[in-house]
Design a protein around this motif. Structure first.
Motif, short mmCIF file in Angstrom:
data_model
loop_
_atom_site.label_atom_id
_atom_site.label_comp_id
_atom_site.label_asym_id
_atom_site.label_seq_id
_atom_site.Cartn_x
_atom_site.Cartn_y
_atom_site.Cartn_z
N HIS A 27 -3.99 20.53 -6.81
CA HIS A 27 -4.33 19.89 -8.08
C HIS A 27 -3.50 18.61 -8.20
CE1 HIS A 27 -4.80 19.09 -12.33
NE2 HIS A 27 -5.69 20.08 -12.42
N PRO A 28 -4.09 17.49 -8.65
CA PRO A 28 -3.32 16.26 -8.85
C PRO A 28 -2.13 16.49 -9.79
CG PRO A 28 -5.67 15.82 -9.07
CD PRO A 28 -5.51 17.31 -9.00
N TYR A 29 -0.97 15.93 -9.42
CA TYR A 29 0.24 16.15 -10.21
C TYR A 29 1.22 15.01 -10.04
CZ TYR A 29 2.54 17.50 -5.80
OH TYR A 29 3.06 17.51 -4.53
N THR A 30 2.22 15.02 -10.88
CA THR A 30 3.33 14.08 -10.74
C THR A 30 4.63 14.81 -11.05
OG1 THR A 30 4.15 11.89 -11.38
CG2 THR A 30 3.25 13.24 -13.14
N ILE A 31 5.72 14.29 -10.52
CA ILE A 31 7.05 14.89 -10.75
C ILE A 31 7.92 13.88 -11.50
CG2 ILE A 31 9.12 15.87 -9.68
CD1 ILE A 31 7.37 16.52 -7.22
N LYS A 32 8.51 14.32 -12.60
CA LYS A 32 9.42 13.48 -13.38
C LYS A 32 10.70 14.25 -13.68
CE LYS A 32 5.55 11.22 -15.84
NZ LYS A 32 4.95 11.01 -17.18
N ASP A 33 11.81 13.76 -13.18
CA ASP A 33 13.12 14.38 -13.45
C ASP A 33 13.13 15.89 -13.18
OD1 ASP A 33 14.16 11.91 -14.30
OD2 ASP A 33 13.30 12.21 -16.30
N GLY A 34 12.59 16.28 -12.03
CA GLY A 34 12.60 17.69 -11.65
C GLY A 34 11.58 18.55 -12.35
N GLU A 35 10.64 17.95 -13.08
CA GLU A 35 9.59 18.71 -13.77
C GLU A 35 8.23 18.24 -13.28
OE1 GLU A 35 8.29 20.10 -18.29
OE2 GLU A 35 9.71 18.46 -18.04
N THR A 36 7.32 19.20 -13.05
CA THR A 36 5.98 18.89 -12.55
C THR A 36 4.97 18.87 -13.69
OG1 THR A 36 6.45 19.84 -10.37
CG2 THR A 36 4.15 19.67 -10.98
N PHE A 37 4.08 17.87 -13.65
CA PHE A 37 3.02 17.72 -14.65
C PHE A 37 1.67 17.68 -13.94
CE2 PHE A 37 6.81 15.98 -16.48
CZ PHE A 37 6.76 16.27 -17.84
N LEU A 38 0.70 18.46 -14.46
CA LEU A 38 -0.67 18.36 -13.97
C LEU A 38 -1.31 17.10 -14.52
CD1 LEU A 38 -1.97 22.01 -14.51
CD2 LEU A 38 -0.97 21.04 -12.43
N LEU A 39 -2.03 16.39 -13.69
CA LEU A 39 -2.79 15.21 -14.13
C LEU A 39 -4.21 15.64 -14.42
CD1 LEU A 39 -1.43 12.62 -11.52
CD2 LEU A 39 -0.61 13.05 -13.85
N THR A 40 -4.61 15.60 -15.69
CA THR A 40 -5.94 16.05 -16.09
C THR A 40 -6.64 14.96 -16.90
OG1 THR A 40 -5.46 16.98 -18.29
CG2 THR A 40 -4.86 18.33 -16.38
N GLU A 41 -7.93 15.17 -17.15
CA GLU A 41 -8.69 14.20 -17.95
C GLU A 41 -8.15 14.07 -19.36
OE1 GLU A 41 -12.77 15.30 -17.85
OE2 GLU A 41 -13.05 14.74 -15.74
N LYS A 42 -7.47 15.10 -19.83
CA LYS A 42 -6.93 15.09 -21.19
C LYS A 42 -5.43 14.78 -21.22
CE LYS A 42 -10.48 17.96 -23.27
NZ LYS A 42 -10.80 19.11 -24.14
N GLY A 43 -4.93 14.21 -20.11
CA GLY A 43 -3.53 13.82 -20.07
C GLY A 43 -2.69 14.72 -19.19
N GLU A 44 -1.37 14.53 -19.26
CA GLU A 44 -0.44 15.28 -18.42
C GLU A 44 -0.07 16.61 -19.09
OE1 GLU A 44 2.89 12.74 -17.69
OE2 GLU A 44 1.74 11.31 -16.47
N ILE A 45 -0.08 17.67 -18.27
CA ILE A 45 0.25 19.01 -18.77
C ILE A 45 1.45 19.52 -18.00
CG2 ILE A 45 -0.56 21.40 -18.98
CD1 ILE A 45 -3.42 20.27 -19.18
N PRO A 46 2.58 19.79 -18.68
CA PRO A 46 3.76 20.30 -17.98
C PRO A 46 3.56 21.74 -17.52
CG PRO A 46 4.15 20.27 -20.34
CD PRO A 46 2.81 19.62 -20.14
N ILE A 47 4.05 22.05 -16.31
CA ILE A 47 4.00 23.43 -15.81
C ILE A 47 5.39 23.85 -15.36
CG2 ILE A 47 1.55 23.46 -15.20
CD1 ILE A 47 2.36 22.86 -12.30
N LEU A 48 5.58 25.16 -15.18
CA LEU A 48 6.90 25.71 -14.88
C LEU A 48 7.12 25.95 -13.39
CD1 LEU A 48 6.99 28.29 -17.80
CD2 LEU A 48 8.08 26.04 -17.74
N ILE A 49 6.07 25.75 -12.58
CA ILE A 49 6.19 25.95 -11.14
C ILE A 49 6.11 24.60 -10.45
CG2 ILE A 49 5.27 28.29 -11.15
CD1 ILE A 49 2.55 27.03 -10.39
N PHE A 50 6.39 24.56 -9.14
CA PHE A 50 6.36 23.28 -8.43
C PHE A 50 6.09 23.50 -6.95
CE2 PHE A 50 10.77 24.74 -8.40
CZ PHE A 50 11.11 24.59 -7.07
N GLY A 51 5.88 22.39 -6.25
CA GLY A 51 5.65 22.43 -4.81
C GLY A 51 4.19 22.24 -4.47
#
Length: 458
Positions: free
Chosen positions: A248-272
């Motif tokens: 799934h498209p994502y970005t990492i900011k300061d050790g936190e992963t965000f999903l990139l979706t049509e409705k904006g960025e969604i923070p999640i608790l997992i990574f990698g």
């Protein structure tokens, strides 16, 4: 009248969970085993079905039983199994029994050499979040679920489909028995060297499974895995739906992963990267079950991960102690890479306990080459007792350096020496990753946890 079932080898992780789920369903359950460890022992005792004595007792096998459920731990000459055969009592492996209980449900099977438990856990989390009714079988204890198995009158069942052997009397992979309607395949990387002696033989099991998809079924597969893509290409003429997925498209900011979706960025608790693949696969399954994108995103943000998968045991502003189940080469490499990518500025100390038959085998261990590539410090722990029990030869440090492709690799064969080494490290701006399908001989982690939690600059 309530049906009666007897478990041969009731103490196993999945077996005792299946037994407890059957008690919940109103069945009469009994069982035997030659050894039962915690937490199985206490859970069976609380349910009133803990065997009074250890061992096998043919006198427990009587005509009034509706069936025997046979665990992989039992031997082919088990006296209770022999008595059941003499009496003509039906004998089921646990996957066969799960299928018998779910014939009228929509069956979703999650398969692959890695990611199965995480993908299954994600799907269960989303379905539970939206209060949907479902049954399940998952290979780990997960947060929010008392049991690893549920069998009820729910219309669907989500099954973690293991490729390991079914039972002592059935040498086929477990996942053949579930007869899926929806199949997800996450990746193929040689595992279970003791059962599948060649990679081609191992891969063939997944090929057969994919071909079992029914005409109106669905095959969801990871397009990042060349072996699975090859299987999918061979199925082009088949009439069932084929849905490829990647991370799934994502970005990492300061050790936190965000999903990139049509409705904006969604923070999640997992990574990698591998977990973002797992997440997309879980999403495709949820969509196939009728959920919407919005429903999936609303639920997945609170998913914390499956037990022992990137599990955080201690944490400070500049250091984290992770525990992970990774043991096969592909899992080890993906987990090490994920932690380093998430925290690129931090030093990474990665420790692997070689515990499985494959990993302890001199003829297989070269498959781990490059798996520690992203680690700054690479450490192996080998328990000589585990090696001896598997009747294998204890490998030396030089052999492991060559196999892993790390000349700086450190080997420990005494848990006290590993513990001292780790406790003497500085964890300033440093992450520690402990990986194993074992338990490091129950190594006491309290000093490490305190050092990371309270004094990361030490």
């Amino acid at each position: 009248m309530s049906k009666k079932y007897h478990f041969i080898a009731i103490g196993g992780a999945v077996m005792h969970n299946l037994a407890l789920s059957m008690v919940d369903k109103g069945y009469k359950v009994s069982g035997s085993d030659d050894e039962i460890y915690e937490p199985s022992r206490t859970r069976l005792q609380n349910a009133g079905i803990l065997p009074q004595e250890k061992g096998w007792f043919p006198e427990k096998i009587k005509h009034d039983l509706d069936g025997i459920i046979l665990g992989m731990h039992a031997r082919i000459d088990n006296p209770e199994l022999q008595k059941a055969k003499e009496l003509g009592i039906p004998v089921y492996s646990f996957p066969e029994f799960v299928f018998e209980q779910s014939r009228d449900k929509k069956r979703v099977v999650i398969s692959g050499s890695h990611g199965k438990t995480t993908i299954t856990s994600m799907i269960l989390h989303v379905l539970k979040y939206h209060k949907l009714d479902f049954d399940y079988l998952v290979g780990a204890q997960i947060e929010g679920f008392e049991l690893m198995v549920r069998l009820s009158d729910a219309p669907i069942i989500i099954i973690e489909g293991d490729e390991y052997l079914t039972s002592p009397i059935d040498r086929r992979p477990k996942f053949f028995h579930y007869h899926h309607d929806i199949l997800l395949m996450s990746g193929i990387a040689w595992d279970h060297f003791n059962v599948f002696p060649t990679f081609e033989n191992y891969k063939e099991q997944f090929q057969i499974l994919a071909e079992m998809t029914p005409e109106r079924g669905t095959f969801i597969y990871c397009k990042e895995d060349s072996h699975i893509v090859g299987i999918a290409e061979g199925l082009k003429s088949k009439p069932f739906a084929k849905i490829p997925y990647g991370a799934h498209p994502y970005t990492i900011k300061d050790g936190e992963t965000f999903l990139l979706t049509e409705k904006g960025e969604i923070p999640i608790l997992i990574f990698g990267e591998h977990n973002l693949q797992n997440l997309q696969g879980a999403k495709e399954v949820c969509l196939s079950l009728g959920l919407t994108d919005g429903q999936f995103y609303e639920a997945i943000g609170s998913f914390k991960g499956a037990a022992k998968r990137q599990e955080v045991l201690a944490k400070s502003a500049s250091s984290i102690l992770f525990r992970d189940f990774a043991h096969a080469p592909s899992k080890l490499k993906a987990t090490v890479q994920a932690v380093k990518t998430q925290f690129p500025e931090r030093k990474l100390i990665a420790v692997q306990e070689l515990h499985t038959y494959s990993s302890l085998n001199k003829d297989f261990v070269h498959n781990y080459v490059g798996s520690f590539a992203a680690a700054d410090v690479a450490v192996i722990y080998l328990n000589p007792k585990a090696v001896s029990l598997k009747k294998l030869e204890l490998m030396d440090e030089e052999t492991l350096k060559q196999a892993f492709g790390r000349n700086d690799l450190r080997l420990f064969t005494e848990i006290k020496d590993l513990k001292t080494f780790l406790e003497n490290q500085s964890y300033a701006n440093t992450n520690l990753l402990l990986m194993s399908s074992g338990n490091y001989d129950d190594m006491d982690l309290s000093v490490l946890k305190n050092k990371i939690n309270q004094n990361p600059q030490a």
